[in-house]
Write a protein that holds these residues in place. Sequence first.
Motif, PDB file in Angstrom:
ATOM      1  N   ALA A  48     106.649  -0.224 -20.452  1.00 14.96           N
ATOM      2  CA  ALA A  48     106.560  -1.277 -19.432  1.00 14.96           C
ATOM      3  C   ALA A  48     105.108  -1.696 -19.219  1.00 14.96           C
ATOM      4  CB  ALA A  48     107.157  -0.770 -18.123  1.00 14.96           C
ATOM      5  N   HIS A  49     104.230  -0.705 -19.081  1.00 15.25           N
ATOM      6  CA  HIS A  49     102.818  -1.023 -18.819  1.00 15.25           C
ATOM      7  C   HIS A  49     102.170  -1.701 -20.025  1.00 15.25           C
ATOM      8  CE1 HIS A  49     103.064   2.480 -15.730  1.00 15.25           C
ATOM      9  NE2 HIS A  49     103.536   1.353 -15.251  1.00 15.25           N
ATOM     10  N   SER A  50     102.606  -1.317 -21.233  1.00  8.25           N
ATOM     11  CA  SER A  50     102.035  -1.941 -22.436  1.00  8.25           C
ATOM     12  C   SER A  50     102.409  -3.425 -22.500  1.00  8.25           C
ATOM     13  CB  SER A  50     102.539  -1.252 -23.708  1.00  8.25           C
ATOM     14  OG  SER A  50     102.234   0.124 -23.689  1.00  8.25           O
ATOM     15  N   ILE A  51     103.639  -3.747 -22.068  1.00  9.67           N
ATOM     16  CA  ILE A  51     104.086  -5.143 -22.114  1.00  9.67           C
ATOM     17  C   ILE A  51     103.157  -6.014 -21.272  1.00  9.67           C
ATOM     18  CG2 ILE A  51     105.935  -6.733 -21.379  1.00  9.67           C
ATOM     19  CD1 ILE A  51     107.958  -4.551 -22.254  1.00  9.67           C
ATOM     20  N   LEU A  52     102.726  -5.484 -20.117  1.00 12.54           N
ATOM     21  CA  LEU A  52     101.858  -6.267 -19.236  1.00 12.54           C
ATOM     22  C   LEU A  52     100.384  -5.912 -19.399  1.00 12.54           C
ATOM     23  CD1 LEU A  52     104.106  -6.321 -16.066  1.00 12.54           C
ATOM     24  CD2 LEU A  52     103.559  -8.237 -17.551  1.00 12.54           C
ATOM     25  N   LYS A  53     100.102  -5.112 -20.398  1.00 13.80           N
ATOM     26  CA  LYS A  53      98.734  -4.663 -20.664  1.00 13.80           C
ATOM     27  C   LYS A  53      98.098  -4.015 -19.442  1.00 13.80           C
ATOM     28  CE  LYS A  53      95.766  -6.507 -24.287  1.00 13.80           C
ATOM     29  NZ  LYS A  53      94.893  -7.650 -24.618  1.00 13.80           N
ATOM     30  N   LEU A  54      98.868  -3.179 -18.784  1.00 15.24           N
ATOM     31  CA  LEU A  54      98.346  -2.436 -17.628  1.00 15.24           C
ATOM     32  C   LEU A  54      98.057  -1.014 -18.071  1.00 15.24           C
ATOM     33  CD1 LEU A  54     100.966  -3.663 -14.992  1.00 15.24           C
ATOM     34  CD2 LEU A  54      98.585  -4.386 -15.158  1.00 15.24           C
ATOM     35  N   ILE A  55      97.279  -0.906 -19.134  1.00 14.08           N
ATOM     36  CA  ILE A  55      97.037   0.365 -19.797  1.00 14.08           C
ATOM     37  C   ILE A  55      95.526   0.592 -19.798  1.00 14.08           C
ATOM     38  CG2 ILE A  55      97.055   1.333 -22.175  1.00 14.08           C
ATOM     39  CD1 ILE A  55      99.784   1.469 -21.171  1.00 14.08           C
ATOM     40  N   ASN A  71     102.083 -13.620 -28.835  1.00 18.50           N
ATOM     41  CA  ASN A  71     101.956 -12.169 -28.797  1.00 18.50           C
ATOM     42  C   ASN A  71     101.117 -11.778 -27.585  1.00 18.50           C
ATOM     43  OD1 ASN A  71     101.534  -9.481 -29.175  1.00 18.50           O
ATOM     44  ND2 ASN A  71     100.518  -9.671 -31.172  1.00 18.50           N
ATOM     45  N   LEU A  72     101.773 -11.203 -26.584  1.00 10.86           N
ATOM     46  CA  LEU A  72     101.073 -10.870 -25.333  1.00 10.86           C
ATOM     47  C   LEU A  72      99.901  -9.934 -25.560  1.00 10.86           C
ATOM     48  CD1 LEU A  72     103.967 -10.341 -22.744  1.00 10.86           C
ATOM     49  CD2 LEU A  72     102.781 -12.442 -23.362  1.00 10.86           C
ATOM     50  N   PRO A  78      92.539 -13.733 -18.625  1.00 16.06           N
ATOM     51  CA  PRO A  78      92.923 -14.836 -17.726  1.00 16.06           C
ATOM     52  C   PRO A  78      94.330 -15.376 -18.018  1.00 16.06           C
ATOM     53  CG  PRO A  78      90.745 -15.211 -18.677  1.00 16.06           C
ATOM     54  CD  PRO A  78      91.301 -14.007 -19.355  1.00 16.06           C
ATOM     55  N   GLU A  79      94.709 -15.383 -19.284  1.00 18.66           N
ATOM     56  CA  GLU A  79      96.059 -15.866 -19.619  1.00 18.66           C
ATOM     57  C   GLU A  79      97.117 -14.857 -19.188  1.00 18.66           C
ATOM     58  OE1 GLU A  79      96.774 -18.393 -22.973  1.00 18.66           O
ATOM     59  OE2 GLU A  79      94.985 -17.498 -23.889  1.00 18.66           O
ATOM     60  N   LEU A  80      96.779 -13.582 -19.325  1.00 15.20           N
ATOM     61  CA  LEU A  80      97.717 -12.533 -18.903  1.00 15.20           C
ATOM     62  C   LEU A  80      97.942 -12.562 -17.406  1.00 15.20           C
ATOM     63  CD1 LEU A  80      96.717  -9.457 -21.040  1.00 15.20           C
ATOM     64  CD2 LEU A  80      98.995 -10.440 -20.850  1.00 15.20           C
ATOM     65  N   ILE A  81      96.854 -12.835 -16.673  1.00 14.61           N
ATOM     66  CA  ILE A  81      96.981 -12.896 -15.212  1.00 14.61           C
ATOM     67  C   ILE A  81      97.992 -13.978 -14.822  1.00 14.61           C
ATOM     68  CG2 ILE A  81      95.724 -13.540 -13.092  1.00 14.61           C
ATOM     69  CD1 ILE A  81      93.345 -11.955 -14.214  1.00 14.61           C
ATOM     70  N   LYS A  82      97.985 -15.083 -15.573  1.00 13.04           N
ATOM     71  CA  LYS A  82      98.938 -16.160 -15.278  1.00 13.04           C
ATOM     72  C   LYS A  82     100.375 -15.719 -15.545  1.00 13.04           C
ATOM     73  CE  LYS A  82      96.080 -19.818 -16.816  1.00 13.04           C
ATOM     74  NZ  LYS A  82      96.033 -20.668 -17.998  1.00 13.04           N
ATOM     75  N   GLY A  85     103.488 -11.448 -13.001  1.00  9.69           N
ATOM     76  CA  GLY A  85     103.890 -11.831 -11.650  1.00  9.69           C
ATOM     77  C   GLY A  85     104.478 -13.219 -11.589  1.00  9.69           C
ATOM     78  N   SER A  86     104.132 -14.103 -12.526  1.00  7.02           N
ATOM     79  CA  SER A  86     104.738 -15.427 -12.443  1.00  7.02           C
ATOM     80  C   SER A  86     105.843 -15.586 -13.485  1.00  7.02           C
ATOM     81  CB  SER A  86     103.694 -16.523 -12.548  1.00  7.02           C
ATOM     82  OG  SER A  86     103.092 -16.512 -13.802  1.00  7.02           O
ATOM     83  N   LYS A  87     105.590 -15.215 -14.732  1.00  6.09           N
ATOM     84  CA  LYS A  87     106.661 -15.319 -15.741  1.00  6.09           C
ATOM     85  C   LYS A  87     107.336 -13.986 -15.973  1.00  6.09           C
ATOM     86  CE  LYS A  87     105.216 -19.400 -17.996  1.00  6.09           C
ATOM     87  NZ  LYS A  87     106.143 -20.255 -18.691  1.00  6.09           N
ATOM     88  N   ILE A  88     106.540 -12.922 -15.921  1.00  7.81           N
ATOM     89  CA  ILE A  88     107.095 -11.579 -16.069  1.00  7.81           C
ATOM     90  C   ILE A  88     106.708 -10.785 -14.823  1.00  7.81           C
ATOM     91  CG2 ILE A  88     107.139  -9.463 -17.438  1.00  7.81           C
ATOM     92  CD1 ILE A  88     106.272 -11.039 -19.852  1.00  7.81           C
TER      93      ILE A  88
END
Length: 281
Positions: A48-55, A71-72, A78-82, A85-88
């Motif tokens: 889960a954390h890898s998908i959102l790059k919260l690693i 590819n996330l 900055p793109e991940l921040i968008k 929480g908004s798309k994922i």
Amino acid sequence: MLEVKNLSTYFKQGDSTVKAVDNVSFSVAKGEILGLVGESGSGKSTIAHSILKLIPASASVSGEIIFENRNLLQLAEPELIKIRGSKISMIFQDPFTSLNPVLTIGEQIAEVLRFHQGMNRQQARDRAIELLETVRIRNSGLRVRDYPHQFSGGMQQRVMIAIALACEPEFLIADEPTTALDVTIQAEILRLIVELKEKFNLGIMYITHNFGIVKNICQRVVVLNKGRVVEEGETGQIFSNPQQAYTQRLIECLRVLTHPPTPSLSKRGGGVLSADGGELL
Ligand SMILES: Nc1ncnc2c1ncn2[C@@H]1O[C@H](COP(=O)(O)OP(=O)(O)OP(=O)(O)O)[C@@H](O)[C@H]1O
Ligand SMILES: [Mg+2]
């Protein structure tokens, strides 16, 4: 809608490497709940954390996570921040530590709306009330002014779900969101998640070690053991015909929990078993 391809996440621990996730691939379709199951430490949260790059930056993450043809893992922050929480969106195990105790429920929902959707105060407040209604908080117009401690555990988890839904995400990651709640409230939260999936046609990755939950809400299931996928398939098929001993064991645990063996009256004097198989009386 989300495709995980050959994902590996390794953590450095001193001189050794922990292969928390090891070459994992699966996908989740729109309108589908995929169950990600496995014992504690099997790598579920790390996925889960890898998908959102919260690693942590020190970890090594390889493979691809394809979402909307991108590819996330290769996106800049900055793109991940968008996207986060908004798309994922993600909901976590413990609502008690996820909410800020010094901000009202309304302020916490509004914060997300102002940040991601550029709403002004009034708009964000109105939408927060609507969202509380969506997750079935009664008297939402009044309750937005309450602080988290004025809400029960189940209500706090509903607030977390409202925050996760605030920006109308397409994909929801739920990491054991009912573990901290009692069984009746668990069932209500699960019903709510299924209902919201249908209403918004969400794709959901639902993490749990509980096969009972998988049976109730997931269309497909991926079984993890020590960071690897050991089995994958439609829920009904996995239940009726598990191929791997590990999966059989997880399912067997559920049977023991839901149908504890009745002890023989003559030998055990009519003992009553608790849910974990221990004798209560
Ligand atoms: N930040 C980290 N640094 C080092 N090791 C980590 C880190 N996060 C996770 N791990 C290790 O990765 C492995 C997988 O952990 P993970 O939290 O993904 O398991 P899990 O399946 O979510 O377990 P649980 O059901 O207990 O939540 C474990 O061995 C864990 O110790
Ligand atoms: Mg976990």
